[in-house]
Scaffold this motif. Structure first.
Motif, mmCIF file in Angstrom:
data_model
loop_
_atom_site.group_PDB
_atom_site.id
_atom_site.type_symbol
_atom_site.label_atom_id
_atom_site.label_comp_id
_atom_site.label_asym_id
_atom_site.label_seq_id
_atom_site.Cartn_x
_atom_site.Cartn_y
_atom_site.Cartn_z
ATOM 1 N N UNK A 1 20.594 29.031 81.316
ATOM 2 C CA UNK A 1 20.940 27.622 81.090
ATOM 3 C C UNK A 1 20.160 26.722 82.040
ATOM 4 N N UNK A 2 20.069 27.131 83.304
ATOM 5 C CA UNK A 2 19.353 26.319 84.299
ATOM 6 C C UNK A 2 17.879 26.212 83.914
ATOM 7 N N UNK A 3 17.265 27.354 83.548
ATOM 8 C CA UNK A 3 15.846 27.338 83.199
ATOM 9 C C UNK A 3 15.597 26.524 81.926
ATOM 10 N N UNK A 4 16.447 26.705 80.943
ATOM 11 C CA UNK A 4 16.254 26.001 79.679
ATOM 12 C C UNK A 4 16.324 24.486 79.889
ATOM 13 N N UNK A 5 17.326 24.035 80.627
ATOM 14 C CA UNK A 5 17.450 22.591 80.870
ATOM 15 C C UNK A 5 16.310 22.072 81.724
ATOM 16 N N UNK A 6 15.853 22.891 82.696
ATOM 17 C CA UNK A 6 14.761 22.452 83.570
ATOM 18 C C UNK A 6 13.442 22.369 82.822
ATOM 19 N N UNK A 7 13.214 23.311 81.918
ATOM 20 C CA UNK A 7 11.915 23.400 81.264
ATOM 21 C C UNK A 7 11.836 22.594 79.958
ATOM 22 N N UNK A 8 12.971 22.440 79.270
ATOM 23 C CA UNK A 8 12.892 21.862 77.923
ATOM 24 C C UNK A 8 13.681 20.566 77.754
ATOM 25 N N UNK A 9 14.329 20.113 78.790
ATOM 26 C CA UNK A 9 15.032 18.829 78.718
ATOM 27 C C UNK A 9 14.420 17.782 79.649
ATOM 28 N N UNK A 10 13.187 17.974 80.033
ATOM 29 C CA UNK A 10 12.527 16.978 80.886
ATOM 30 C C UNK A 10 12.172 15.756 80.049
ATOM 31 N N UNK B 1 6.611 9.307 70.323
ATOM 32 C CA UNK B 1 7.599 9.036 69.265
ATOM 33 C C UNK B 1 7.439 9.992 68.087
ATOM 34 N N UNK B 2 7.109 11.228 68.393
ATOM 35 C CA UNK B 2 6.932 12.186 67.306
ATOM 36 C C UNK B 2 8.259 12.370 66.553
ATOM 37 N N UNK B 3 8.216 12.542 65.248
ATOM 38 C CA UNK B 3 9.432 12.620 64.421
ATOM 39 C C UNK B 3 10.226 13.893 64.645
ATOM 40 N N UNK B 4 9.659 14.879 65.300
ATOM 41 C CA UNK B 4 10.348 16.162 65.477
ATOM 42 C C UNK B 4 11.244 16.199 66.706
ATOM 43 N N UNK B 5 11.315 15.118 67.468
ATOM 44 C CA UNK B 5 12.057 15.135 68.735
ATOM 45 C C UNK B 5 13.513 15.505 68.510
ATOM 46 N N UNK B 6 14.158 14.888 67.531
ATOM 47 C CA UNK B 6 15.581 15.146 67.331
ATOM 48 C C UNK B 6 15.821 16.589 66.924
ATOM 49 N N UNK B 7 14.945 17.135 66.138
ATOM 50 C CA UNK B 7 15.097 18.538 65.751
ATOM 51 C C UNK B 7 14.908 19.459 66.957
ATOM 52 N N UNK B 8 13.981 19.104 67.835
ATOM 53 C CA UNK B 8 13.753 19.915 69.037
ATOM 54 C C UNK B 8 14.992 19.898 69.932
ATOM 55 N N UNK B 9 15.594 18.726 70.081
ATOM 56 C CA UNK B 9 16.803 18.620 70.899
ATOM 57 C C UNK B 9 17.937 19.407 70.246
ATOM 58 N N UNK B 10 17.996 19.344 68.912
ATOM 59 C CA UNK B 10 19.049 20.060 68.195
ATOM 60 C C UNK B 10 18.939 21.566 68.419
ATOM 61 N N UNK B 11 17.734 22.086 68.405
ATOM 62 C CA UNK B 11 17.519 23.519 68.656
ATOM 63 C C UNK B 11 17.970 23.888 70.066
ATOM 64 N N UNK B 12 17.637 23.039 71.015
ATOM 65 C CA UNK B 12 18.030 23.308 72.409
ATOM 66 C C UNK B 12 19.547 23.322 72.534
ATOM 67 N N UNK B 13 20.204 22.389 71.874
ATOM 68 C CA UNK B 13 21.661 22.335 71.944
ATOM 69 C C UNK B 13 22.273 23.610 71.366
ATOM 70 N N UNK B 14 21.715 24.092 70.242
ATOM 71 C CA UNK B 14 22.235 25.316 69.654
ATOM 72 C C UNK B 14 22.054 26.494 70.607
ATOM 73 N N UNK B 15 20.919 26.530 71.295
ATOM 74 C CA UNK B 15 20.681 27.618 72.247
ATOM 75 C C UNK B 15 21.672 27.533 73.416
#
Length: 674
Positions: free
Chosen positions: A55-64, A71-85
């Protein structure tokens, strides 16, 4: 990406990292306990630890936030994947906790830690819920914990015994602070907490700590600022600082090390590494403490030796008043000493010494020096002073020649009967004397040798000076002159003279007056032993001047003036008689020739004593002669006449100056005392 989205994402990252760090720390505490070995539930705790670190690594590396600046259109989907993980990791964590409750329902300590982990897992879920607007189509993450609704009673805190090691935990996050404190307590250390940088500095100022665990990210003053403040004092000389940082920033880590930290640990904290570092620091602290304890014992023993062998700090022998000062610098050892022993009711032996080396060996040799001086002082006398020094040197050399120590030494022998002072110096500055007439301080030149007891000697030459040359005599060790001033320079003997010259309350001068001035001039504490010995001759000198109208009756008064100074200078009766005859001759010739038997004129006579010279300076307003005229054939002499030859035999040197109407004539009469 707008600023509101960036701030929300940053807040989510911070909360997830903080709670994941707390879970990781709690899991490590469980695993490092001896009761975890061989337990069936251990594998679940290991998985909880791995999940928290993920959890610490995922938030540090992928929630920066910087990763989503476009403004790429895939941002919300990327955040959604992270939340599921993240939800998957949290579900796994809660399931592991549920299993442990079933495997160890009676282990109060374990259940307390698992309850702590569940609490922080729920806070991760709450953080996800609070930031659900990042992905509006996402359902609330609270469903992740609805399948595990535990209600666990609060368990008592189990603490180990408090050891002697003191550790300060400074962290503005209460959970992190508590976990670090519990970990340190389990190691057997005494823990003190600070909630911010200001409190950490206050605690460090109030109490001496072995180790400080210092969070880097705190409201000002932050960890680096606290460390910088500690480095300005001597705190880091006795305290180890370990930085706990949530930043992956090499520059901050390097700066912390440069400022004096011994380690920088990243979050989530690896407790095995933290334990190893704490144990290493405590080992170094124990070694340091053992050495310091040995040093304290050495200093204590050395001070006993000082008290046993050293002379008193205040004493009076006949007309001689003695004042001593010694200040030991514990970091440099104990080797300075002073002594004063009466050889007879009218003779005094006094000196200052500085044994080379440090600690107890130097103190022991100091004791040997002073004990040997005290034992052999009965064999010392003015007539054999030089031979006594040779014997003392060779005896002491035989005692310590297998060692590395020797001594700097200055010795004075005061003889009130002959009014002489005999002196010699070994690797130390000349003694200082205060002139009776001018009040000025000056060095007293004498033979100066290399270190005492450093080698065998066949002979020693000593100087002999007039006791009346000084109202006060000062001996000092190099610790006085080598002290560092506020300017950064060493004081030197010229600085000592300047401090003395500013002294008041003469003639009854208290040595403490000089000591206070000396300490005020220093840049902090002196780094070497410092010793002073002041010997004051309390005799009052004769009148410094005789003046008035030169009449035949006045000549008798001037003769008395000459006689008083001759005796004060220590001239024998046999040497004084011709001096008085020369005085009469000079004064009668001034009366007859300078004033040509006219009405009496003004004159003055001043006496001056230097270490080996008695000088009279006579000034008058009559007609004088120059040095050239004084050397002319007798018929041309007006002042002196045939008596000038007699005066030349009585005094060692005679100088005439004719002067002028404003300055007047002058005659200087000098008598060598030795």
């Amino acid at each position: 990406m707008n600023s509101q989205f960036s701030a929300a994402l940053q807040n989510l990252q911070n909360q997830l990292q903080r709670h994941a760090d707390a879970i990781s720390n709690a899991a490590q505490l469980i695993l490092q306990g001896s009761e975890a070995n061989g337990k069936i539930w251990r594998i679940h705790v290991e998985k909880i630890l791995a999940g928290a670190q993920a959890i610490f690594r995922l938030s540090a590396e992928r929630l920066r936030p910087t990763q989503y600046e476009d403004d790429r259109p895939t941002i919300k989907n990327e955040i959604l994947v992270i939340r599921h993980e993240l939800r998957g990791l949290l579900n796994n964590l809660f399931g592991r906790c549920d299993s442990i409750f079933g495997l160890a329902p009676e282990d109060a300590t374990l259940l307390r830690e698992i309850t702590f982990i569940i609490d922080h897992g729920k806070r991760c879920v709450e953080a996800l819920d609070q930031q659900r607007d990042l992905v509006p189509t996402e359902a609330t993450a609270s469903e992740a914990c609805e399948t595990s609704p535990w209600t666990v009673p609060t368990m008592p805190v189990m603490r180990r015994s408090v050891a002697t090691a003191r550790i300060l935990v400074a962290d503005d996050d209460a959970d992190s602070r508590e976990l670090l404190g519990r970990f340190v307590s389990q190691m057997g250390c005494f823990v003190v907490f600070a909630e911010n940088g200001s409190e950490a500095l206050q605690r460090a100022a109030e109490t001496s700590f072995d180790i400080i665990l210092l969070d880097l990210l705190m409201p000002p003053p932050n960890g680096l600022q606290v460390l910088q403040e500690l480095s300005r004092t001597d705190q880091l000389d006795r305290t180890f600082v370990i930085i706990i940082s949530g930043l992956d920033d090499a520059s901050n880590a390097s700066l912390a090390i440069r400022l004096g930290a011994v380690e920088v640990l990243a979050r989530p904290v690896d407790f095995s590494r933290l334990r190893a570092r704490i144990e290493a620091c405590l080992h170094r602290q124990r070694v340091r403490s053992d050495r310091e304890e040995e040093r304290v014992v050495e200093i204590a023993q050395a001070k006993i030796l000082i008290d046993t062998f050293s002379s008193s700090r205040n004493a009076t022998y006949s007309t001689l008043r003695v004042q001593g000062f010694i200040e030991q610098a514990t970091e440099m050892g104990v080797g300075d000493f002073f002594f004063h022993y009466p050889l007879s009711p009218r003779q005094l032996l006094a000196g200052v010494g500085d044994v080379t080396g440090k600690g107890l060996p130097a103190a022991l040799d100091m004791g040997r020096f002073v004990a040997l001086i005290k034992h052999t002082v009965k064999n010392c006398a003015p007539a054999n002073f030089a031979d006594w020094l040779v014997e003392l040197n060779n005896t002491m050399y035989g005692v310590i020649k297998d060692g590395e120590n020797a001594a700097a030494l200055t010795v004075l022998l005061f003889d009130l009967e002959t009014r002489r002072v005999h002196l010699a110096a070994f690797a130390q500055h000349f003694p200082l004397r205060r002139d009776y007439v001018t009040g000025m301080w000056n060095p007293v030149p004498c033979p100066r040798y290399k270190l005492f007891a450093h080698r065998e000697l066949r002979e020693v030459k000593v100087a002999t000076v007039c006791l009346a040359a000084g109202s006060h005599w000062l001996l000092h060790s190099d610790g006085i002159t080598e002290a560092t001033l506020t300017s950064g320079k060493a004081l030197e003997q010229e600085g000592v003279v300047a401090l003395l010259q500013g002294g008041t309350q003469w003639p009854n001068y208290d040595l403490s007056t000089f000591v206070k001035s000396w300490k005020r001039s220093l840049n902090g504490r002196n780094e070497d032993d410092a010793t002073l010995l002041l010997i004051q001759n309390q005799e009052l000198p004769p009148p410094l001047e005789c003046s008035g109208l030169l009449t035949l009756e006045k000549i008798s008064e001037v003769r008395d003036f000459f006689e008083q100074w001759a005796r004060f200078a220590g001239l024998s009766a046999e040497a004084t008689t011709p001096l008085l005859v020369g005085c009469d001759e000079i004064l009668n010739n001034i009366f007859r020739h300078a004033y040509a038997s006219e009405s009496a004129g003004q004159f003055s006579c001043v006496a001056v004593i230097e270490p080996t010279i008695l000088r009279f300076v006579i000034r008058h307003s009559g007609k004088g002669i120059s040095e050239v005229e004084a050397q002319a054939p007798i018929p041309r002499r007006q002042e002196g006449g045939l008596g000038l030859k007699l005066v030349g035999h009585v005094f060692s040197r005679v100088h005439f100056s004719a002067g002028d109407s404003s300055a007047g004539a002058e005659i200087v009469l000098e008598k060598d005392l030795f």
